[in-house]
Design a protein around this motif. Sequence first.
Motif, PDB file in Angstrom:
ATOM      1  N   TRP A 217       0.820  -1.148  -0.036  1.00 33.63           N
ATOM      2  CA  TRP A 217       0.064   0.148  -0.061  1.00 33.63           C
ATOM      3  C   TRP A 217       0.782   1.272  -0.146  1.00 33.63           C
ATOM      4  N   ASP A 218       0.626   2.183  -1.020  1.00 35.09           N
ATOM      5  CA  ASP A 218       1.469   3.350  -1.165  1.00 35.09           C
ATOM      6  C   ASP A 218       0.596   4.331  -0.176  1.00 35.09           C
ATOM      7  N   SER A 219       0.894   4.702   0.753  1.00 36.88           N
ATOM      8  CA  SER A 219       0.115   5.782   1.578  1.00 36.88           C
ATOM      9  C   SER A 219       0.323   7.022   1.115  1.00 36.88           C
ATOM     10  N   LEU A 220       1.135   7.335   0.252  1.00 39.27           N
ATOM     11  CA  LEU A 220       1.345   8.887  -0.149  1.00 39.27           C
ATOM     12  C   LEU A 220       0.402   8.877  -1.470  1.00 39.27           C
ATOM     13  N   ALA A 221       0.540   7.995  -2.050  1.00 43.32           N
ATOM     14  CA  ALA A 221      -0.382   7.937  -3.533  1.00 43.32           C
ATOM     15  C   ALA A 221      -1.763   7.198  -3.294  1.00 43.32           C
ATOM     16  N   GLY A 222      -1.887   6.771  -2.059  1.00 36.38           N
ATOM     17  CA  GLY A 222      -3.387   6.163  -1.533  1.00 36.38           C
ATOM     18  C   GLY A 222      -3.708   4.962  -2.810  1.00 36.38           C
ATOM     19  N   ARG A 223      -2.880   4.015  -3.026  1.00 38.13           N
ATOM     20  CA  ARG A 223      -3.215   3.120  -4.132  1.00 38.13           C
ATOM     21  C   ARG A 223      -2.411   1.914  -3.731  1.00 38.13           C
ATOM     22  N   VAL A 225       0.292  -1.200  -4.875  1.00 35.84           N
ATOM     23  CA  VAL A 225       1.398  -1.373  -5.744  1.00 35.84           C
ATOM     24  C   VAL A 225       2.058  -2.688  -5.323  1.00 35.84           C
ATOM     25  N   ASP A 226       2.996  -3.015  -6.430  1.00 37.91           N
ATOM     26  CA  ASP A 226       3.775  -4.200  -6.411  1.00 37.91           C
ATOM     27  C   ASP A 226       5.248  -3.582  -5.826  1.00 37.91           C
ATOM     28  N   ARG A 227       6.186  -4.701  -5.428  1.00 39.19           N
ATOM     29  CA  ARG A 227       7.322  -4.269  -5.030  1.00 39.19           C
ATOM     30  C   ARG A 227       8.204  -3.296  -5.627  1.00 39.19           C
ATOM     31  N   GLN A 228       7.891  -3.170  -6.843  1.00 39.93           N
ATOM     32  CA  GLN A 228       8.547  -2.125  -7.728  1.00 39.93           C
ATOM     33  C   GLN A 228       7.751  -0.681  -7.620  1.00 39.93           C
ATOM     34  N   CYS A 229       6.667  -0.566  -6.771  1.00 40.63           N
ATOM     35  CA  CYS A 229       5.780   0.412  -6.697  1.00 40.63           C
ATOM     36  C   CYS A 229       5.103   0.840  -8.119  1.00 40.63           C
ATOM     37  N   ARG A 230       4.686  -0.337  -8.743  1.00 44.47           N
ATOM     38  CA  ARG A 230       3.783  -0.159  -9.908  1.00 44.47           C
ATOM     39  C   ARG A 230       2.421  -0.192  -9.415  1.00 44.47           C
ATOM     40  N   PHE A 231       1.530   0.787  -9.954  1.00 44.04           N
ATOM     41  CA  PHE A 231      -0.022   0.726  -9.709  1.00 44.04           C
ATOM     42  C   PHE A 231      -0.551  -0.495 -10.185  1.00 44.04           C
ATOM     43  N   LEU A 232      -1.394  -1.385  -9.089  1.00 42.89           N
ATOM     44  CA  LEU A 232      -2.172  -2.364  -9.323  1.00 42.89           C
ATOM     45  C   LEU A 232      -3.541  -1.931  -9.582  1.00 42.89           C
ATOM     46  N   ARG A 233      -3.967  -1.955 -10.844  1.00 43.63           N
ATOM     47  CA  ARG A 233      -5.528  -1.467 -11.326  1.00 43.63           C
ATOM     48  C   ARG A 233      -6.424  -2.758 -11.261  1.00 43.63           C
ATOM     49  N   THR A 234      -5.871  -4.052 -11.606  1.00 42.16           N
ATOM     50  CA  THR A 234      -6.839  -5.114 -11.637  1.00 42.16           C
ATOM     51  C   THR A 234      -5.981  -6.185 -10.969  1.00 42.16           C
ATOM     52  N   VAL A 235      -6.806  -6.811 -10.192  1.00 37.16           N
ATOM     53  CA  VAL A 235      -6.151  -7.845  -9.374  1.00 37.16           C
ATOM     54  C   VAL A 235      -7.021  -9.317  -9.267  1.00 37.16           C
ATOM     55  N   GLY A 260     -14.819   2.744  -8.112  1.00 36.50           N
ATOM     56  CA  GLY A 260     -15.359   2.511  -9.349  1.00 36.50           C
ATOM     57  C   GLY A 260     -14.620   2.786 -10.471  1.00 36.50           C
ATOM     58  N   GLY A 261     -13.215   2.822 -10.495  1.00 34.16           N
ATOM     59  CA  GLY A 261     -12.599   3.255 -11.574  1.00 34.16           C
ATOM     60  C   GLY A 261     -11.863   4.429 -11.700  1.00 34.16           C
ATOM     61  N   GLY A 262     -12.145   5.133 -10.554  1.00 34.64           N
ATOM     62  CA  GLY A 262     -11.474   6.432 -10.298  1.00 34.64           C
ATOM     63  C   GLY A 262     -10.021   6.379 -10.071  1.00 34.64           C
ATOM     64  N   THR A 263      -9.428   7.665  -9.704  1.00 30.91           N
ATOM     65  CA  THR A 263      -7.930   7.552  -9.376  1.00 30.91           C
ATOM     66  C   THR A 263      -7.736   6.762  -7.953  1.00 30.91           C
ATOM     67  N   GLY A 264      -6.796   5.809  -8.235  1.00 26.02           N
ATOM     68  CA  GLY A 264      -6.528   5.136  -7.219  1.00 26.02           C
ATOM     69  C   GLY A 264      -7.088   3.847  -6.908  1.00 26.02           C
ATOM     70  N   SER A 265      -8.053   3.528  -7.704  1.00 27.79           N
ATOM     71  CA  SER A 265      -9.183   2.543  -7.842  1.00 27.79           C
ATOM     72  C   SER A 265      -8.325   0.993  -8.189  1.00 27.79           C
ATOM     73  N   THR A 266      -8.587  -0.003  -7.433  1.00 29.07           N
ATOM     74  CA  THR A 266      -8.260  -1.295  -7.976  1.00 29.07           C
ATOM     75  C   THR A 266      -9.465  -2.334  -8.027  1.00 29.07           C
ATOM     76  N   LEU A 267      -9.358  -2.741  -9.336  1.00 30.34           N
ATOM     77  CA  LEU A 267     -10.701  -3.624  -9.578  1.00 30.34           C
ATOM     78  C   LEU A 267     -10.176  -5.141  -9.016  1.00 30.34           C
ATOM     79  N   TRP A 268     -11.093  -5.711  -7.919  1.00 34.81           N
ATOM     80  CA  TRP A 268     -10.504  -6.976  -7.636  1.00 34.81           C
ATOM     81  C   TRP A 268     -11.560  -8.076  -8.163  1.00 34.81           C
ATOM     82  N   ILE A 269     -11.011  -9.071  -8.570  1.00 34.93           N
ATOM     83  CA  ILE A 269     -11.715 -10.252  -9.225  1.00 34.93           C
ATOM     84  C   ILE A 269     -11.551 -11.482  -8.228  1.00 34.93           C
TER      85      ILE A 269
END
Length: 393
Positions: A217-223, A225-235, A260-269
């Motif tokens: 969890w990137d507390s500054l960006a509020g999203r 991330v993986d270990r390389q700090c890449r944003f996880l949009r769909t998991v 719901g798809g906004g900034t910082g959102s993650t779609l979980w499946i």
Amino acid sequence: MQRHRTEPRPGWQQTVEEQGLIYPLTRHPDGSLRPYWDESAYYSFTLPEVEALEGVVEELHRLCLEAAAHIVAEDRFADLGITDPSVAAAVAGSWRRRAEQPSLYARFDLRYDGTGPAKLLEYNADTPTSLVEAASPQWFWMEERFPGADQWNSLHERLVAAWRSQARLLPPGHPVHFAHSHDDELGEDQMTVVYLMETARQAGLDTRSLAVEDIGWDSLAGRFVDRQCRFLRTVFKLYPWEWLVSDAFGAHALRTADLGGGTGSTLWIEPAWKMLLSNKALLAVLWELNPGHPNLLPAYLDGPRGLARWAAKPLLGREGAGVLLHDGTGPAPVPDPAVRHCWQELAPLPDFDGNRTVLGAWVVEDEPAGLGIRESAGPVTDEYARFLPHVIL
């Protein structure tokens, strides 16, 4: 429905491993290794039997969705053990937006012996396994042993089609991450995740493999991330929601999913609304709403009531863990009062040559998609069960 003995194919273990089943053997408590994939026998069905079972699955899935809608509309989350208002609100919101949230697959466990109506034992709607063996090795077994025959098995094609049809719901320009836990000692979850990732890849999606423990969890960006700090949009996660919401990041998972798809959102499946279906309390709600239904068993949340024979099932659990059975003789076992249970009328698994059999009927995108059969030596299907193939003759 009949059980037939047969000789396993020479080199069967290597064959099914090459087809994706990485643990064809199970280690038992005495240290011995015994087949999990068991082709020393198989089951046969007639086409009318399979068509009838498909109809049962369609009916049960419809009833389960109606029960989920009832739980949300009547605010009955406490019956599911969901007492945190924020979790209940998030699950309710996920249910109301389910048309925007991909839901891939699920598995009904049915009691059926070929002589009467199939009965629902439970619904594995969030993290079902035994998928790989049902989709791949048993299909190739049938093609080799019964050329020209058929099988209730359109799992692979339907999974690929499901990813293709739901691609429009996925955040564009981002890969789909497939996550499993390092704590999976047997490799069952990893095998399932790798297979589902392959079906997504065949549907044209960009995929990545990821361990649940490597999600941060990137507390500054509020999203997330993986270990390389890449944003996880769909998991896609083979990690139960009830575990996730109790983790340190659980609140973040629910909040980002709610964006719901906004900034910082993650779609979980699978989506959070699957918590409505993966809970044994669903069995009691189903019976309450549909008393006497031929494919349901009486079930209650406040005790066995008038049931002479019953199975007490923890609301949350896998592989038969914690299930207590009372056959009406002798003193009744006392469930752990610290664990919430559902009491369901006991429907002993059918006995085929000393083997207790349960049918796992698969659903992909709301449609019946296939069948997997497990056998156990005891009355509860547990982690020592065996998987047997089937054929339509």
